[in-house]
Each structure stands twice: as structure tokens, then as C-alpha cells.
Design a protein around this motif. Structure first.
Motif, PDB file in Angstrom:
ATOM      1  N   GLN A  41       0.848  -1.182   0.000  1.00 39.89           N
ATOM      2  CA  GLN A  41       0.000   0.000   0.000  1.00 39.89           C
ATOM      3  C   GLN A  41       0.893   1.244   0.000  1.00 39.89           C
ATOM      4  O   GLN A  41       1.758   1.390   0.861  1.00 39.89           O
ATOM      5  CB  GLN A  41      -0.895   0.019   1.253  1.00 39.89           C
ATOM      6  CG  GLN A  41      -1.895  -1.102   1.295  1.00 39.89           C
ATOM      7  CD  GLN A  41      -3.018  -0.881   0.296  1.00 39.89           C
ATOM      8  OE1 GLN A  41      -3.281   0.225  -0.103  1.00 39.89           O
ATOM      9  NE2 GLN A  41      -3.643  -1.962  -0.113  1.00 39.89           N
ATOM     10  N   PRO A  42       0.698   2.138  -0.969  1.00 41.31           N
ATOM     11  CA  PRO A  42       1.514   3.344  -0.970  1.00 41.31           C
ATOM     12  C   PRO A  42       1.106   4.265   0.174  1.00 41.31           C
ATOM     13  O   PRO A  42      -0.063   4.355   0.536  1.00 41.31           O
ATOM     14  CB  PRO A  42       1.221   3.983  -2.327  1.00 41.31           C
ATOM     15  CG  PRO A  42      -0.104   3.436  -2.718  1.00 41.31           C
ATOM     16  CD  PRO A  42      -0.199   2.078  -2.099  1.00 41.31           C
ATOM     17  N   ILE A  43       2.088   4.903   0.744  1.00 33.11           N
ATOM     18  CA  ILE A  43       1.825   5.828   1.838  1.00 33.11           C
ATOM     19  C   ILE A  43       1.500   7.191   1.233  1.00 33.11           C
ATOM     20  O   ILE A  43       2.272   7.743   0.443  1.00 33.11           O
ATOM     21  CB  ILE A  43       3.050   5.936   2.763  1.00 33.11           C
ATOM     22  CG1 ILE A  43       3.352   4.563   3.361  1.00 33.11           C
ATOM     23  CG2 ILE A  43       2.816   6.971   3.851  1.00 33.11           C
ATOM     24  CD1 ILE A  43       4.652   4.517   4.124  1.00 33.11           C
ATOM     25  N   VAL A  44       0.358   7.723   1.595  1.00 31.21           N
ATOM     26  CA  VAL A  44      -0.091   8.991   1.053  1.00 31.21           C
ATOM     27  C   VAL A  44       0.423  10.099   1.963  1.00 31.21           C
ATOM     28  O   VAL A  44       0.107  10.137   3.153  1.00 31.21           O
ATOM     29  CB  VAL A  44      -1.629   9.039   0.948  1.00 31.21           C
ATOM     30  CG1 VAL A  44      -2.088  10.375   0.410  1.00 31.21           C
ATOM     31  CG2 VAL A  44      -2.133   7.904   0.087  1.00 31.21           C
ATOM     32  N   LEU A  45       1.215  10.989   1.376  1.00 29.59           N
ATOM     33  CA  LEU A  45       1.720  12.126   2.121  1.00 29.59           C
ATOM     34  C   LEU A  45       0.997  13.368   1.654  1.00 29.59           C
ATOM     35  O   LEU A  45       0.841  13.591   0.451  1.00 29.59           O
ATOM     36  CB  LEU A  45       3.225  12.294   1.890  1.00 29.59           C
ATOM     37  CG  LEU A  45       4.116  11.150   2.364  1.00 29.59           C
ATOM     38  CD1 LEU A  45       5.546  11.405   1.962  1.00 29.59           C
ATOM     39  CD2 LEU A  45       4.006  10.999   3.867  1.00 29.59           C
ATOM     40  N   PRO A  46       0.572  14.216   2.561  1.00 25.95           N
ATOM     41  CA  PRO A  46      -0.099  15.448   2.127  1.00 25.95           C
ATOM     42  C   PRO A  46       0.908  16.386   1.467  1.00 25.95           C
ATOM     43  O   PRO A  46       2.053  16.494   1.895  1.00 25.95           O
ATOM     44  CB  PRO A  46      -0.641  16.035   3.425  1.00 25.95           C
ATOM     45  CG  PRO A  46       0.223  15.473   4.501  1.00 25.95           C
ATOM     46  CD  PRO A  46       0.645  14.117   4.012  1.00 25.95           C
ATOM     47  N   THR A  47       0.476  17.025   0.393  1.00 27.49           N
ATOM     48  CA  THR A  47       1.361  17.960  -0.298  1.00 27.49           C
ATOM     49  C   THR A  47       1.387  19.267   0.476  1.00 27.49           C
ATOM     50  O   THR A  47       0.355  19.741   0.965  1.00 27.49           O
ATOM     51  CB  THR A  47       0.870  18.223  -1.729  1.00 27.49           C
ATOM     52  OG1 THR A  47      -0.469  18.695  -1.666  1.00 27.49           O
ATOM     53  CG2 THR A  47       0.924  16.963  -2.562  1.00 27.49           C
ATOM     54  N   PRO A  48       2.554  19.861   0.607  1.00 26.39           N
ATOM     55  CA  PRO A  48       2.622  21.114   1.357  1.00 26.39           C
ATOM     56  C   PRO A  48       1.940  22.231   0.572  1.00 26.39           C
ATOM     57  O   PRO A  48       2.022  22.302  -0.651  1.00 26.39           O
ATOM     58  CB  PRO A  48       4.122  21.373   1.506  1.00 26.39           C
ATOM     59  CG  PRO A  48       4.741  20.607   0.399  1.00 26.39           C
ATOM     60  CD  PRO A  48       3.849  19.434   0.140  1.00 26.39           C
ATOM     61  N   LEU A  49       1.275  23.099   1.283  1.00 24.90           N
ATOM     62  CA  LEU A  49       0.593  24.217   0.654  1.00 24.90           C
ATOM     63  C   LEU A  49       1.618  25.281   0.282  1.00 24.90           C
ATOM     64  O   LEU A  49       2.498  25.618   1.071  1.00 24.90           O
ATOM     65  CB  LEU A  49      -0.448  24.812   1.597  1.00 24.90           C
ATOM     66  CG  LEU A  49      -1.589  23.870   1.980  1.00 24.90           C
ATOM     67  CD1 LEU A  49      -2.490  24.545   2.997  1.00 24.90           C
ATOM     68  CD2 LEU A  49      -2.390  23.514   0.758  1.00 24.90           C
ATOM     69  N   GLN A  50       1.483  25.801  -0.921  1.00 29.15           N
ATOM     70  CA  GLN A  50       2.397  26.841  -1.378  1.00 29.15           C
ATOM     71  C   GLN A  50       1.683  28.180  -1.287  1.00 29.15           C
ATOM     72  O   GLN A  50       0.582  28.336  -1.802  1.00 29.15           O
ATOM     73  CB  GLN A  50       2.841  26.572  -2.810  1.00 29.15           C
ATOM     74  CG  GLN A  50       3.649  25.301  -2.943  1.00 29.15           C
ATOM     75  CD  GLN A  50       4.055  25.039  -4.378  1.00 29.15           C
ATOM     76  OE1 GLN A  50       3.616  25.722  -5.274  1.00 29.15           O
ATOM     77  NE2 GLN A  50       4.902  24.057  -4.570  1.00 29.15           N
ATOM     78  N   THR A  51       2.327  29.118  -0.656  1.00 30.94           N
ATOM     79  CA  THR A  51       1.706  30.427  -0.515  1.00 30.94           C
ATOM     80  C   THR A  51       2.043  31.320  -1.696  1.00 30.94           C
ATOM     81  O   THR A  51       1.263  32.174  -2.073  1.00 30.94           O
ATOM     82  CB  THR A  51       2.164  31.098   0.785  1.00 30.94           C
ATOM     83  OG1 THR A  51       3.597  31.174   0.772  1.00 30.94           O
ATOM     84  CG2 THR A  51       1.706  30.284   1.991  1.00 30.94           C
ATOM     85  N   LEU A  52       3.206  31.128  -2.304  1.00 25.80           N
ATOM     86  CA  LEU A  52       3.618  31.940  -3.450  1.00 25.80           C
ATOM     87  C   LEU A  52       3.576  31.096  -4.716  1.00 25.80           C
ATOM     88  O   LEU A  52       3.918  29.918  -4.691  1.00 25.80           O
ATOM     89  CB  LEU A  52       5.040  32.469  -3.246  1.00 25.80           C
ATOM     90  CG  LEU A  52       5.227  33.400  -2.047  1.00 25.80           C
ATOM     91  CD1 LEU A  52       6.699  33.730  -1.879  1.00 25.80           C
ATOM     92  CD2 LEU A  52       4.425  34.671  -2.244  1.00 25.80           C
ATOM     93  N   PRO A  53       3.177  31.696  -5.833  1.00 21.23           N
ATOM     94  CA  PRO A  53       3.199  30.921  -7.079  1.00 21.23           C
ATOM     95  C   PRO A  53       4.634  30.645  -7.511  1.00 21.23           C
ATOM     96  O   PRO A  53       5.543  31.416  -7.248  1.00 21.23           O
ATOM     97  CB  PRO A  53       2.485  31.831  -8.075  1.00 21.23           C
ATOM     98  CG  PRO A  53       2.591  33.191  -7.508  1.00 21.23           C
ATOM     99  CD  PRO A  53       2.662  33.043  -6.016  1.00 21.23           C
ATOM    100  N   VAL A  54       4.805  29.550  -8.178  1.00 15.77           N
ATOM    101  CA  VAL A  54       6.119  29.135  -8.637  1.00 15.77           C
ATOM    102  C   VAL A  54       6.347  29.690 -10.035  1.00 15.77           C
ATOM    103  O   VAL A  54       5.512  29.535 -10.927  1.00 15.77           O
ATOM    104  CB  VAL A  54       6.219  27.593  -8.652  1.00 15.77           C
ATOM    105  CG1 VAL A  54       7.559  27.148  -9.184  1.00 15.77           C
ATOM    106  CG2 VAL A  54       5.969  27.044  -7.271  1.00 15.77           C
ATOM    107  N   ILE A  55       7.495  30.333 -10.252  1.00 15.01           N
ATOM    108  CA  ILE A  55       7.838  30.864 -11.568  1.00 15.01           C
ATOM    109  C   ILE A  55       8.461  29.739 -12.361  1.00 15.01           C
ATOM    110  O   ILE A  55       9.483  29.173 -11.989  1.00 15.01           O
ATOM    111  CB  ILE A  55       8.806  32.047 -11.449  1.00 15.01           C
ATOM    112  CG1 ILE A  55       8.129  33.177 -10.703  1.00 15.01           C
ATOM    113  CG2 ILE A  55       9.265  32.492 -12.831  1.00 15.01           C
ATOM    114  CD1 ILE A  55       9.036  34.334 -10.405  1.00 15.01           C
ATOM    115  N   ILE A  56       7.822  29.408 -13.464  1.00 11.90           N
ATOM    116  CA  ILE A  56       8.295  28.299 -14.274  1.00 11.90           C
ATOM    117  C   ILE A  56       9.318  28.779 -15.293  1.00 11.90           C
ATOM    118  O   ILE A  56      10.353  28.173 -15.493  1.00 11.90           O
ATOM    119  CB  ILE A  56       7.115  27.607 -14.981  1.00 11.90           C
ATOM    120  CG1 ILE A  56       6.208  26.996 -13.925  1.00 11.90           C
ATOM    121  CG2 ILE A  56       7.600  26.546 -15.939  1.00 11.90           C
ATOM    122  CD1 ILE A  56       4.935  26.442 -14.470  1.00 11.90           C
ATOM    123  N   SER A  57       9.064  29.899 -15.949  1.00 15.11           N
ATOM    124  CA  SER A  57       9.954  30.375 -16.987  1.00 15.11           C
ATOM    125  C   SER A  57      10.083  31.887 -16.889  1.00 15.11           C
ATOM    126  O   SER A  57       9.120  32.599 -16.625  1.00 15.11           O
ATOM    127  CB  SER A  57       9.419  29.993 -18.361  1.00 15.11           C
ATOM    128  OG  SER A  57      10.197  30.594 -19.365  1.00 15.11           O
TER     129      SER A  57
END
Length: 110
Positions: A41-57
Motif C-alpha cells: 500500500q503506498p503511503i499517502v503524504l499530504p502535499t505542502p501548501l504553497q503560498t507563493l506561485p512558482v515561476i516556471i519560466s
């Protein structure tokens, strides 16, 4: 002579019997049950909440050789009114009629 044929028959019978027993014992239709492993059974980890948007490019920050900038706005062509469109279509109809008449006149001459 009889002993040689007897030896050959005996050896042949022994080979056939050994082959028969090997085939019988080697081919068993029932196999022992294997234990099946439970799927992990895979262990489900909660994803951390991001407060700032991530700049991709940040490609827009660097000017490119292929990129051109226009400093003054492009002048829009004047819009045609309905009367202008009607006049243009009437003029085109007259031109087409004269072309048809000229083609028909050369046709009558032939």
C-alpha cells in the motif's frame, strides 16, 4: 548372436523405461501452491501548501534576436461604409459586363 540381440533389446528397453519414468515424474499436473505477496500500500503524504506561485519560466525577461518591438501604434485603415461597398460592387459589375461583351463580340466574329 542371440546374446548380442538380447543385449541390444535389453539396453533399448532400459532406455525406454528410464525415459518413461523420467517423463512421468517430471510432468506433474499439480504444482504446489505459492504464497502470493500482498500488494504494498503506498503511503499517502499530504502535499505542502504553497503560498507563493512558482515561476516556471523567465524567458520574457531576456530579449531575443528574433523579437521585435513596435514603439508606435499601428494605424488602422479607415472603415468602409455601406455606400462605399455598394459603389465598389457596382463598379465591378460594370467592368465584368464590358469584359463579357468584348468576349462575345470576338466570338461572333469567329
Amino acid at each position: 548372436m542371440k546374446s548380442e540381440t538380447f543385449k541390444i533389446k535389453f539396453v533399448f528397453a532400459a532406455i525406454v523405461l528410464i525415459g518413461f519414468f523420467a517423463a512421468v515424474f517430471a510432468t506433474s499436473a499439480q504444482t504446489p501452491r505459492r504464497r502470493t505477496n500482498r500488494p504494498v500500500q503506498p503511503i499517502v503524504l499530504p502535499t505542502p501548501l504553497q503560498t507563493l506561485p512558482v515561476i516556471i519560466s523567465r524567458a520574457d525577461d531576456i530579449p531575443s534576436e528574433n523579437q521585435t518591438t513596435i514603439s508606435e501604434p499601428i494605424a488602422q485603415p479607415p472603415e468602409e461604409t455601406v455606400d462605399d461597398k455598394i459603389d465598389a460592387s457596382n463598379q465591378r459589375i460594370k467592368e465584368l459586363n464590358t469584359r463579357i461583351k468584348s468576349l462575345e463580340s470576338t466570338r461572333k466574329n469567329e
